[in-house]
Design a protein around this motif. Sequence first.
Motif, PDB file in Angstrom:
ATOM      1  N   ALA A  66      39.442 -67.183   5.731  1.00 41.95           N
ATOM      2  CA  ALA A  66      40.430 -66.496   5.386  1.00 41.95           C
ATOM      3  C   ALA A  66      41.485 -66.506   6.632  1.00 41.95           C
ATOM      4  O   ALA A  66      42.817 -66.676   6.485  1.00 41.95           O
ATOM      5  CB  ALA A  66      40.055 -64.938   5.064  1.00 41.95           C
ATOM      6  N   SER A  67      40.977 -66.482   8.004  1.00 43.70           N
ATOM      7  CA  SER A  67      41.552 -66.543   8.833  1.00 43.70           C
ATOM      8  C   SER A  67      42.358 -68.041   9.249  1.00 43.70           C
ATOM      9  O   SER A  67      43.412 -67.785   9.541  1.00 43.70           O
ATOM     10  CB  SER A  67      40.887 -66.217  10.276  1.00 43.70           C
ATOM     11  OG  SER A  67      40.280 -64.933  10.076  1.00 43.70           O
ATOM     12  N   CYS A  68      41.647 -69.058   8.787  1.00 46.80           N
ATOM     13  CA  CYS A  68      42.258 -70.425   8.606  1.00 46.80           C
ATOM     14  C   CYS A  68      43.484 -70.436   7.796  1.00 46.80           C
ATOM     15  O   CYS A  68      44.414 -71.037   8.121  1.00 46.80           O
ATOM     16  CB  CYS A  68      41.327 -71.310   8.383  1.00 46.80           C
ATOM     17  SG  CYS A  68      39.962 -71.548   9.749  1.00 46.80           S
TER      18      CYS A  68
ATOM     19  N   LEU B 133      46.359 -68.663   9.533  1.00 48.63           N
ATOM     20  CA  LEU B 133      46.983 -69.425  10.534  1.00 48.63           C
ATOM     21  C   LEU B 133      47.677 -70.796   9.839  1.00 48.63           C
ATOM     22  O   LEU B 133      48.640 -71.255  10.395  1.00 48.63           O
ATOM     23  CB  LEU B 133      45.710 -70.266  11.264  1.00 48.63           C
ATOM     24  CG  LEU B 133      45.180 -69.239  12.307  1.00 48.63           C
ATOM     25  CD1 LEU B 133      43.987 -69.941  13.073  1.00 48.63           C
ATOM     26  CD2 LEU B 133      46.138 -68.547  13.141  1.00 48.63           C
ATOM     27  N   ARG B 134      47.280 -71.018   8.770  1.00 55.19           N
ATOM     28  CA  ARG B 134      47.891 -72.233   7.972  1.00 55.19           C
ATOM     29  C   ARG B 134      49.287 -71.479   7.579  1.00 55.19           C
ATOM     30  O   ARG B 134      50.359 -72.426   7.706  1.00 55.19           O
ATOM     31  CB  ARG B 134      47.030 -72.599   6.836  1.00 55.19           C
ATOM     32  CG  ARG B 134      47.846 -73.264   5.918  1.00 55.19           C
ATOM     33  CD  ARG B 134      48.016 -75.086   6.249  1.00 55.19           C
ATOM     34  NE  ARG B 134      48.494 -75.723   5.383  1.00 55.19           N
ATOM     35  CZ  ARG B 134      49.052 -77.060   5.178  1.00 55.19           C
ATOM     36  NH1 ARG B 134      48.732 -77.362   6.608  1.00 55.19           N
ATOM     37  NH2 ARG B 134      49.467 -77.556   4.441  1.00 55.19           N
ATOM     38  N   VAL B 135      49.352 -70.550   7.088  1.00 51.39           N
ATOM     39  CA  VAL B 135      50.674 -69.956   6.713  1.00 51.39           C
ATOM     40  C   VAL B 135      51.668 -69.739   8.016  1.00 51.39           C
ATOM     41  O   VAL B 135      52.806 -70.105   8.055  1.00 51.39           O
ATOM     42  CB  VAL B 135      50.562 -68.506   6.090  1.00 51.39           C
ATOM     43  CG1 VAL B 135      51.847 -67.665   6.094  1.00 51.39           C
ATOM     44  CG2 VAL B 135      49.766 -68.465   4.644  1.00 51.39           C
ATOM     45  N   ALA B 136      51.077 -69.396   8.951  1.00 47.05           N
ATOM     46  CA  ALA B 136      51.803 -69.303  10.448  1.00 47.05           C
ATOM     47  C   ALA B 136      52.434 -70.816  10.760  1.00 47.05           C
ATOM     48  O   ALA B 136      53.571 -70.796  11.251  1.00 47.05           O
ATOM     49  CB  ALA B 136      50.800 -68.620  11.726  1.00 47.05           C
ATOM     50  N   TYR B 137      51.554 -71.549  10.667  1.00 48.60           N
ATOM     51  CA  TYR B 137      51.934 -73.114  10.798  1.00 48.60           C
ATOM     52  C   TYR B 137      52.877 -73.411   9.913  1.00 48.60           C
ATOM     53  O   TYR B 137      54.115 -74.203  10.400  1.00 48.60           O
ATOM     54  CB  TYR B 137      50.630 -74.051  10.759  1.00 48.60           C
ATOM     55  CG  TYR B 137      51.061 -75.673  10.934  1.00 48.60           C
ATOM     56  CD1 TYR B 137      51.196 -76.031  12.127  1.00 48.60           C
ATOM     57  CD2 TYR B 137      51.045 -76.142   9.948  1.00 48.60           C
ATOM     58  CE1 TYR B 137      51.455 -77.432  12.205  1.00 48.60           C
ATOM     59  CE2 TYR B 137      51.472 -77.572   9.949  1.00 48.60           C
ATOM     60  CZ  TYR B 137      51.725 -78.069  11.114  1.00 48.60           C
ATOM     61  OH  TYR B 137      51.936 -79.347  11.102  1.00 48.60           O
ATOM     62  N   GLN B 138      53.200 -73.246   8.550  1.00 50.33           N
ATOM     63  CA  GLN B 138      54.011 -73.464   7.786  1.00 50.33           C
ATOM     64  C   GLN B 138      55.400 -72.800   7.884  1.00 50.33           C
ATOM     65  O   GLN B 138      56.285 -73.578   7.850  1.00 50.33           O
ATOM     66  CB  GLN B 138      53.574 -73.282   6.372  1.00 50.33           C
ATOM     67  CG  GLN B 138      52.629 -74.113   5.711  1.00 50.33           C
ATOM     68  CD  GLN B 138      52.091 -73.844   4.555  1.00 50.33           C
ATOM     69  OE1 GLN B 138      52.343 -72.713   3.869  1.00 50.33           O
ATOM     70  NE2 GLN B 138      51.275 -74.753   3.716  1.00 50.33           N
TER      71      GLN B 138
END
Length: 173
Positions: A59-61, A64-69
């Motif tokens: 879930a944390s990854c 982080l993926r949403v933050a990257y996007q």
Amino acid sequence: MSAENGTPDSTAGSPGAEASGGPRPEPIRFFGTTWVDHGSGYTARRVGVAVGSLAAAAASCLVLRVAYQGLRIADVGSFVTLLMVVMFAVCSALAFRHTWEGFTRRPDPARQASLRGLLAIGFVGSLLAFFFRSLTEAPGEKLHREEYEAARARYAKRTTRRSGNPSRKRRRS
């Protein structure tokens, strides 16, 4: 409870433990004292901790993926994006190593306080270390077992040395 750090006074080798029949094992988070004899659902707890920590890491990854996007959408540039990815990777690796070492020896409180920010950024590494350790034992069980066995040995040595009634001792004239 100890007023200094919020830990229970029932740790292995605590001063009040002798009055109650010897040292008591220190509880481990999520396991209590079931790590001593591996009873009361110890295996189920280990499976639950492993699944829970892996699910939290996954879930944390995703977060982080949403933050990257979000950075990609904001078009901040490739340097900032690369910097963020490298920062999370390095902090996660350092957090993994620090957490893994914390399962085998007590961390220095001053060093722990200075690394708090790094460990917060590298939370994925800490979760993965918790997952991998829970596959073999309760996280921190080896350290707690060594301390508990040493405290029991010290207690046994003290009590056998003082056994017997001193008034019945033979006195030399």
